[in-house]
Scaffold this motif. Structure first.
Motif, mmCIF file in Angstrom:
data_model
loop_
_atom_site.group_PDB
_atom_site.id
_atom_site.type_symbol
_atom_site.label_atom_id
_atom_site.label_comp_id
_atom_site.label_asym_id
_atom_site.label_seq_id
_atom_site.Cartn_x
_atom_site.Cartn_y
_atom_site.Cartn_z
ATOM 1 N N GLU A 248 5.727 94.371 2.257
ATOM 2 C CA GLU A 248 5.654 96.363 2.136
ATOM 3 C C GLU A 248 4.866 97.128 2.068
ATOM 4 O O GLU A 248 4.628 97.745 2.858
ATOM 5 N N GLU A 249 3.424 96.193 1.914
ATOM 6 C CA GLU A 249 1.810 96.019 2.135
ATOM 7 C C GLU A 249 2.274 96.710 3.989
ATOM 8 O O GLU A 249 1.176 97.056 4.358
ATOM 9 N N ARG A 250 2.473 95.789 4.603
ATOM 10 C CA ARG A 250 2.299 95.957 6.286
ATOM 11 C C ARG A 250 3.464 96.878 6.936
ATOM 12 O O ARG A 250 3.522 97.037 7.614
ATOM 13 N N ALA A 251 4.273 96.951 5.935
ATOM 14 C CA ALA A 251 5.402 98.245 6.225
ATOM 15 C C ALA A 251 5.042 100.076 6.025
ATOM 16 O O ALA A 251 4.761 100.614 7.281
ATOM 17 N N ALA A 252 3.820 99.777 5.130
ATOM 18 C CA ALA A 252 2.565 100.902 4.594
ATOM 19 C C ALA A 252 1.714 101.091 5.457
ATOM 20 O O ALA A 252 1.865 102.275 6.228
ATOM 21 N N MET B 121 -4.112 97.025 -1.482
ATOM 22 C CA MET B 121 -3.889 95.951 -1.883
ATOM 23 C C MET B 121 -4.788 94.544 -1.024
ATOM 24 O O MET B 121 -4.212 94.470 0.344
ATOM 25 N N ASN B 122 -4.765 93.624 -1.180
ATOM 26 C CA ASN B 122 -5.532 93.126 -0.409
ATOM 27 C C ASN B 122 -4.269 92.004 1.008
ATOM 28 O O ASN B 122 -3.838 90.857 -0.353
ATOM 29 N N ILE B 123 -4.038 92.186 1.848
ATOM 30 C CA ILE B 123 -2.481 91.180 2.439
ATOM 31 C C ILE B 123 -3.486 90.127 2.898
ATOM 32 O O ILE B 123 -2.866 88.937 2.117
ATOM 33 N N LYS B 124 -4.515 89.666 2.806
ATOM 34 C CA LYS B 124 -5.661 88.189 2.877
ATOM 35 C C LYS B 124 -4.901 88.023 1.958
ATOM 36 O O LYS B 124 -4.947 86.074 2.205
ATOM 37 N N LYS B 125 -5.406 88.256 0.598
ATOM 38 C CA LYS B 125 -5.243 87.114 -0.530
ATOM 39 C C LYS B 125 -4.080 86.919 -0.770
ATOM 40 O O LYS B 125 -3.819 85.927 -1.264
ATOM 41 N N LEU B 126 -3.185 87.531 -0.805
ATOM 42 C CA LEU B 126 -2.041 87.288 -0.784
ATOM 43 C C LEU B 126 -1.937 86.426 0.114
ATOM 44 O O LEU B 126 -0.761 85.361 -0.564
ATOM 45 N N LEU B 127 -2.112 86.340 0.802
ATOM 46 C CA LEU B 127 -1.357 85.286 2.461
ATOM 47 C C LEU B 127 -2.108 83.567 1.361
ATOM 48 O O LEU B 127 -0.944 82.721 1.895
ATOM 49 N N ASP B 128 -3.102 84.251 1.682
ATOM 50 C CA ASP B 128 -3.837 83.324 0.936
ATOM 51 C C ASP B 128 -2.818 82.103 -0.062
ATOM 52 O O ASP B 128 -3.040 80.973 -0.607
#
Length: 441
Positions: free
Chosen positions: A56-60, A1-8
């Motif tokens: 959730e992704e950051r925790a993982a 999962m791309n966190i940067k894309k989600l944040l954008d």
């Protein structure tokens, strides 16, 4: 999962929501406002959901980092003297070397010791030399060792609360004169109409008659109800409390009807007598005024048309539709500034310090579809309307009525009545074809 894309995407949705909020603050169209509020609510839900995925992704990721760090840690130094578990392992190894054909363990002895010894090893101790070499190369090259796991299907989440809609009950209902008369059938309120002038009298002549004129407002019992049904599953299964919302809704429906009937009740048997009713004896028809358009003289025309000939009344309020309030706000002075200073507090407020109440039962002068002669506004002391409760507002729940269908029923009921209880207690404003002050007071 791309966190940067989600944040954008989250940032883009926040910017879009901010733009909609700014647009809603400037809008005065009720339909547009409802549409904007719906879009804002949808964007807020998307932002909340996507932020949950990021968390959730950051925790993982933090867990994976901790596992990698543990895997790279050097093996703990061995104690100078072997403990009982290490000794048990060694003894077992010697036994295996001497008797390889007999591989059995007594309960509580060697097998347990071997298992415990393996559990206390670090991850690197459990790898073969070939695996250790491959891992070292991977770390040196900076490649990703673990791959994030995720759901194929995005999780569905239900909120624990129910967002209510806009205000549905006119604030006028809580401002009129209220009285409880439990168990009664009707109520009569006398009011004075006029005190005639005295007159000159010649010697020996008859004294002038100055009999005061009175009237009375009759308030009879009316029954107003509300009813709703929900399934047993709706009450027991969802996280949100739909049952409590439905119970509150039937109460709100009763109050909503009462608020409108204060203006529109036709005064027939079993109905309230509203301010606009032709059966409202306290307001003579010749005291009505007509207004064809809302301009910079409209408010003065209404205010000075109310009351008697000897004073300008105070503590009076204007009852109007939201559309006409918007028309007041649209009036501009010669320099382009708003002519009326409107202070809004939701369902009520002030126009140039004159109190107002919004009631959707009122038609709009500013609406071209409103027929000429239709009642649109009323101005007067709101305490001149009396609402009598002949019973408390009763809300009941039943699981018996539709027991077989597993349905739960809610109903609200009140016996109430209402009428104008002061002579010329309100001046009523009709839609006119031309600007006019009416035929008199």
């Amino acid at each position: 999962m791309n966190i940067k894309k989600l944040l954008d995407e989250i940032e883009a949705k926040k910017n879009a929501r901010a733009a909609l909020v700014k647009k809603s603050e400037a809008s005065q169209d009720v339909n547009e406002l409802r549409s904007l509020q719906g879009q804002i609510k949808d964007l807020s839900a998307d932002i909340e959901f996507m932020q949950g995925l990021v968390d959730e992704e950051r925790a993982a990721e933090a867990q994976r980092t901790a596992e990698n760090a543990q895997a790279q840690a050097p093996a703990p130094a061995q104690a100078a003297e072997p403990d009982t578990r290490t000794q048990a392992v060694n003894e077992h190894a010697e036994h295996e070397a001497q008797e390889p054909e007999h591989r059995s363990f007594k309960p509580g002895e060697g097998f347990k010791a071997v298992a415990e010894g393996r559990q206390n090893r670090t991850p690197d101790q459990n790898r073969t030399p070939e695996q250790m070499e491959q891992r070292g190369k991977a770390l040196k090259e900076g490649r990703s060792i673990t791959v994030a796991t995720g759901s194929i299907v995005l999780p569905h989440r239900d909120a624990a609360n129910i967002n209510d809609t806009f205000q549905q009950v006119s604030s006028l209902l809580d401002a009129v004169d209220y009285m409880e008369l439990q168990g009664g059938e009707s109520f009569k309120q006398p009011y004075a109409k006029d005190s005639p002038d005295g007159n000159y009298t010649e010697e020996g002549g008859e004294i002038a008659d100055t009999d005061a004129a009175f009237g009375y407002a009759e308030i009879t019992k009316s029954k107003i109800t509300g009813y709703s049904e929900i399934t047993d599953e709706v009450e027991k299964l969802p996280a949100a409390n739909y049952a409590a919302f439905v119970e509150d809704s039937v109460t709100k429906s009763t109050r909503k009807k009462l608020a409108k009937e204060i203006m529109l009740g036709d005064g027939t048997a079993g109905h309230l007598t509203g301010i606009f009713s032709t059966k409202c004896d306290a307001i003579p028809a010749d005291s009505d005024i007509t207004v064809s358009a809302i301009d910079n003289t409209t408010l003065d025309e209404i205010v000075f048309s109310y009351g008697g000939d000897e004073s300008v009344e105070s503590q009076a309020a204007l009852i109007l539709s939201k559309e006409d309030l918007k028309a007041f706000a649209s009036v501009r002075s010669a320099d382009g500034k708003p002519f009326y200073n409107i202070v809004n507090r939701g369902g009520f407020g002030t126009i140039n310090s004159v109190p107002f109440f919004i009631n959707s039962a009122c038609k709009a002068v500013a609406n071209s579809k409103t027929a000429s002669g239709a009642y649109c506004m009323a101005y007067g002391d709101v305490k001149n309307y009396k609402l009598v409760a002949f019973s408390p507002l009763d809300v009941q729940k039943s699981t018996d009525f539709k027991f077989k269908e597993d349905m739960i029923s809610y109903k609200s009921r009140i016996y109430a009545g209402g009428n104008v209880v002061a002579y010329k207690g309100f001046v009523r404003v009709k839609k006119g074809t031309v600007a006019s002050t009416g035929t008199g007071k």
